[in-house]
Write a protein that holds these residues in place. Structure first.
Motif, PDB file in Angstrom:
ATOM      1  N   GLY A 142      71.418  62.785 -30.537  1.00  0.00           N
ATOM      2  CA  GLY A 142      71.505  63.453 -31.830  1.00  0.00           C
ATOM      3  C   GLY A 142      70.251  63.233 -32.632  1.00  0.00           C
ATOM      4  N   GLY A 143      70.258  63.794 -33.835  1.00  0.00           N
ATOM      5  CA  GLY A 143      69.100  63.622 -34.698  1.00  0.00           C
ATOM      6  C   GLY A 143      69.352  64.162 -36.091  1.00  0.00           C
ATOM      7  N   VAL A 144      68.497  63.738 -36.998  1.00  0.00           N
ATOM      8  CA  VAL A 144      68.512  64.198 -38.383  1.00  0.00           C
ATOM      9  C   VAL A 144      67.080  64.534 -38.765  1.00  0.00           C
ATOM     10  CG1 VAL A 144      69.099  63.645 -40.776  1.00  0.00           C
ATOM     11  CG2 VAL A 144      70.423  62.621 -38.902  1.00  0.00           C
ATOM     12  N   VAL A 145      66.888  65.707 -39.352  1.00  0.00           N
ATOM     13  CA  VAL A 145      65.577  66.079 -39.862  1.00  0.00           C
ATOM     14  C   VAL A 145      65.737  66.446 -41.335  1.00  0.00           C
ATOM     15  CG1 VAL A 145      63.607  67.651 -39.677  1.00  0.00           C
ATOM     16  CG2 VAL A 145      64.853  66.966 -37.610  1.00  0.00           C
ATOM     17  N   VAL A 146      64.982  65.786 -42.189  1.00  0.00           N
ATOM     18  CA  VAL A 146      64.942  66.111 -43.614  1.00  0.00           C
ATOM     19  C   VAL A 146      63.523  66.565 -43.911  1.00  0.00           C
ATOM     20  CG1 VAL A 146      65.318  65.293 -45.967  1.00  0.00           C
ATOM     21  CG2 VAL A 146      66.695  64.366 -44.086  1.00  0.00           C
ATOM     22  N   VAL A 193      69.941  67.679 -26.876  1.00  0.00           N
ATOM     23  CA  VAL A 193      71.342  67.255 -26.837  1.00  0.00           C
ATOM     24  C   VAL A 193      72.129  68.133 -25.874  1.00  0.00           C
ATOM     25  CG1 VAL A 193      73.467  67.092 -28.188  1.00  0.00           C
ATOM     26  CG2 VAL A 193      71.323  66.228 -29.142  1.00  0.00           C
ATOM     27  N   GLU A 194      71.951  69.428 -25.973  1.00  0.00           N
ATOM     28  CA  GLU A 194      72.698  70.370 -25.133  1.00  0.00           C
ATOM     29  C   GLU A 194      72.407  70.164 -23.651  1.00  0.00           C
ATOM     30  OE1 GLU A 194      75.185  73.409 -23.923  1.00  0.00           O
ATOM     31  OE2 GLU A 194      74.983  72.645 -25.979  1.00  0.00           O
ATOM     32  N   ASN A 195      71.160  69.841 -23.320  1.00  0.00           N
ATOM     33  CA  ASN A 195      70.739  69.770 -21.921  1.00  0.00           C
ATOM     34  C   ASN A 195      70.553  68.339 -21.426  1.00  0.00           C
ATOM     35  OD1 ASN A 195      70.248  72.729 -21.132  1.00  0.00           O
ATOM     36  ND2 ASN A 195      69.218  72.559 -23.109  1.00  0.00           N
ATOM     37  N   HIS A 196      71.028  67.381 -22.203  1.00  0.00           N
ATOM     38  CA  HIS A 196      71.028  65.967 -21.800  1.00  0.00           C
ATOM     39  C   HIS A 196      69.627  65.469 -21.443  1.00  0.00           C
ATOM     40  CE1 HIS A 196      75.387  66.380 -21.736  1.00  0.00           C
ATOM     41  NE2 HIS A 196      75.262  67.411 -20.926  1.00  0.00           N
ATOM     42  N   LYS A 208      82.243  72.914 -28.039  1.00  0.00           N
ATOM     43  CA  LYS A 208      81.894  71.499 -28.116  1.00  0.00           C
ATOM     44  C   LYS A 208      81.221  71.234 -29.459  1.00  0.00           C
ATOM     45  CE  LYS A 208      81.345  70.791 -23.121  1.00  0.00           C
ATOM     46  NZ  LYS A 208      81.712  72.158 -22.695  1.00  0.00           N
ATOM     47  N   LEU A 209      81.978  70.688 -30.395  1.00  0.00           N
ATOM     48  CA  LEU A 209      81.450  70.461 -31.737  1.00  0.00           C
ATOM     49  C   LEU A 209      80.351  69.405 -31.752  1.00  0.00           C
ATOM     50  CD1 LEU A 209      84.715  70.590 -33.878  1.00  0.00           C
ATOM     51  CD2 LEU A 209      83.014  72.376 -33.528  1.00  0.00           C
ATOM     52  N   SER A 210      80.343  68.531 -30.753  1.00  0.00           N
ATOM     53  CA  SER A 210      79.325  67.483 -30.708  1.00  0.00           C
ATOM     54  C   SER A 210      77.932  68.040 -30.467  1.00  0.00           C
ATOM     55  CB  SER A 210      79.661  66.471 -29.606  1.00  0.00           C
ATOM     56  OG  SER A 210      79.673  67.100 -28.332  1.00  0.00           O
ATOM     57  N   ARG A 211      77.824  69.318 -30.105  1.00  0.00           N
ATOM     58  CA  ARG A 211      76.518  69.923 -29.851  1.00  0.00           C
ATOM     59  C   ARG A 211      76.114  70.938 -30.921  1.00  0.00           C
ATOM     60  NH1 ARG A 211      77.322  70.972 -23.315  1.00  0.00           N
ATOM     61  NH2 ARG A 211      77.872  68.821 -22.795  1.00  0.00           N
ATOM     62  N   ALA A 255      68.895  68.894 -41.679  1.00  0.00           N
ATOM     63  CA  ALA A 255      69.435  69.467 -40.447  1.00  0.00           C
ATOM     64  C   ALA A 255      69.908  68.340 -39.542  1.00  0.00           C
ATOM     65  CB  ALA A 255      68.392  70.319 -39.736  1.00  0.00           C
ATOM     66  N   THR A 256      71.041  68.543 -38.892  1.00  0.00           N
ATOM     67  CA  THR A 256      71.635  67.501 -38.050  1.00  0.00           C
ATOM     68  C   THR A 256      72.157  68.101 -36.753  1.00  0.00           C
ATOM     69  OG1 THR A 256      73.782  67.793 -39.141  1.00  0.00           O
ATOM     70  CG2 THR A 256      72.343  66.084 -40.017  1.00  0.00           C
ATOM     71  N   VAL A 257      72.260  67.248 -35.733  1.00  0.00           N
ATOM     72  CA  VAL A 257      72.903  67.623 -34.483  1.00  0.00           C
ATOM     73  C   VAL A 257      73.376  66.342 -33.796  1.00  0.00           C
ATOM     74  CG1 VAL A 257      70.799  67.543 -33.051  1.00  0.00           C
ATOM     75  CG2 VAL A 257      72.698  69.040 -32.392  1.00  0.00           C
ATOM     76  N   GLY A 258      74.482  66.446 -33.068  1.00  0.00           N
ATOM     77  CA  GLY A 258      74.943  65.331 -32.258  1.00  0.00           C
ATOM     78  C   GLY A 258      75.584  64.211 -33.039  1.00  0.00           C
ATOM     79  N   ILE A 259      75.466  62.989 -32.517  1.00  0.00           N
ATOM     80  CA  ILE A 259      76.120  61.833 -33.128  1.00  0.00           C
ATOM     81  C   ILE A 259      75.496  61.512 -34.480  1.00  0.00           C
ATOM     82  CG2 ILE A 259      76.687  60.881 -30.860  1.00  0.00           C
ATOM     83  CD1 ILE A 259      74.533  58.740 -31.376  1.00  0.00           C
TER      84      ILE A 259
END
Length: 458
Positions: free
Chosen positions: A408-412, A427-430, A341-344, A356-360
């Motif tokens: 999702g999220g973005v951390v700079v 994200v993985e665990n809703h 699942k690339l969305s995770r 760093a990024t994850v999700g939408i």
């Protein structure tokens, strides 16, 4: 579940290959890995591990240069011995490769140094480095041969002045002026590393901004940092050619402008190492770019043949390659498995600060492809960031409208690669934003900004 007689042959010893081999061996299969370049592959030997070690050295230098703001005087006069830096990097990579070698042997994996080619879907020929060949029958074949730097006829590397990201660790002194061609992840990371080490750097970017595939707010922060640190960024400037010029190099742009420097680093993408392996002859479908077509459990178009890593073009991350390899073995050998699942997938760009990024993504929201709310907190408001004299960056959290589920999220931030983990878990665990916000954080800490952003999305 697999029987002990099942045989697995893996072509390539990078993250996709060696992680698959470990899974298969622990499930009782007889496993052979055929590897040409050294266990760990480009990830360990010439890409991820070396480049991040170089970035770490540059970040250390950056910390020294900001010592005066903390009341520490004189540290900014430190200098870099690039030959020593590169010796350490290559030794570190070799040690990591040796650790993988020992781990595979300990788990009973057979290792062959050489190149593997498919004679048929269930038969592999190993052409070994010592000259002998060996034909192997396999119930399962995994192709994990990776990728190599892309070059062009007008910009051929010579290993001395015109370099790929595989060749830069042979430098024994800082370039007088380094021209980095390409502002994607590799180009941005290495350009920033060399600025941090004290080199003069010009970044040639064909796009409007650096890191064009990343969160626009994050890319803007990084480009601003680049320029503040003294990097010359040439946006909307496409390279036409790179050639030796006198004792240095000349980069010619498509609009006729030229940029002269002592060295050029080509960071214009990569190409899959899928040629000459007998793949097409065995019926395996390749894309127009030469990547292997795979599904979400790493199957190719031929039964019993799987593929993982950069040779598939799914997502060029070591973590994704490793997961593809594990999934392939779980599926092939009869264990329970969930599709990739690339969305995770969480990912990091190791600039300074990191992204760093994850999700939408913000772009998906802006383009109307998904409905979500978000909140963004600047890093400058974080108490721990103030203590460590960090000013650039932010935390951005996305949540689904209605449910409040973290999407999702973005951390700079410095060490954003570590800070993204709580958002990846969410994200993985809703988890919803209230669950994240109500979890205790340390004060002062950078993770406090993640909880605060989630709290504001209540």
């Amino acid at each position: 579940m697999v029987s002990v007689r099942s045989s697995v042959v893996v072509l390539g010893g990078g993250p996709g290959g060696y992680e698959a081999a470990l899974v298969a061996a622990r499930m009782g299969a007889q496993v052979t890995v055929i590897d040409r370049d050294g266990l760990g592959g480009a990830c360990v030997l010439t890409d991820c591990v070396p480049s991040k070690a170089l970035v770490s050295t540059a970040a250390f230098m950056g910390g020294l240069s900001s010592g005066a703001t903390l009341g520490v005087l004189g540290a900014e006069r430190a200098s870099v011995d690039l030959a020593a830096v590169n010796r350490r990097i290559l030794a570190l990579a070799a040690t990591q490769s040796a650790d993988i070698h020992r781990r595979l042997l300990a788990d009973g994996v057979r290792l062959l140094a050489g190149v593997g080619t498919l004679l048929a879907p269930g038969r592999v020929r190993a052409t070994c480095a010592d000259g002998h060949t060996e034909d192997l029958d396999a119930d399962v074949v995994l192709v994990a041969t990776g990728a190599t730097p892309r070059t062009m006829p007008t910009a051929e590397p010579d290993g001395e002045r015109i370099l790929t990201w595989k060749q830069i660790y042979a430098l024994d002194a800082l370039p007088g002026k380094l021209i980095v061609v390409g502002s994607g992840v590799t180009g941005a990371e290495l350009a920033h590393a060399y600025i941090g080490l004290g080199a003069s750097v010009t970044l040639v970017s064909s796009r409007e901004r650096v890191l064009p595939g990343e969160d626009a707010d994050a890319a803007t922060v990084i480009e601003d940092v680049f320029r503040r640190d003294g990097m010359e960024v040439l946006g909307r400037s496409r390279m036409a050619s790179v050639e030796r010029h006198g004792s240095g190099v000349r980069v010619t742009l498509v609009d006729g402008r030229t940029v002269d420097g002592s060295h050029a680093l080509l960071a214009v993408g990569s190409v899959p190492q899928t040629g000459g392996l007998g793949l097409e002859e065995a019926g395996i479908e390749l894309t127009a770019s030469g990547h292997i077509e795979v599904d979400a459990v790493s199957r190719t178009s031929v039964r019993g043949v799987y593929a993982a890593g950069d040779c598939t073009g799914v997502l060029p991350l070591a973590s994704v390659a490793a997961m593809q390899g594990r999934i392939a073995m779980w599926h092939a050998l009869g264990d329970a498995v969930s599709p990739l699942k690339l969305s995770r997938v969480s990912a990091t760009i190791f600039t300074m600060p990191e992204i760093a990024t994850v999700g939408i993504t913000q772009k998906q929201i802006d383009d109307g492809l998904t409905e979500a709310s978000y909140d963004m907190l600047p890093l400058a408001t974080n108490a721990r960031a103030k203590m460590d004299s960090f000013h650039d960056g932010f935390v951005k959290v996305f949540s689904r409208k209605g449910s409040g589920t973290v999407a999702g999220g973005v951390v700079v931030a410095p060490r954003a690669s570590e800070l993204i983990y709580p958002l990846a878990l969410a994200v993985e665990n809703h988890l919803n934003v209230d669950q994240v916000a109500s979890t205790f954080t340390i004060y002062p800490s950078m993770t406090g900004s993640i909880a605060e952003a989630a709290r504001r999305l209540h």
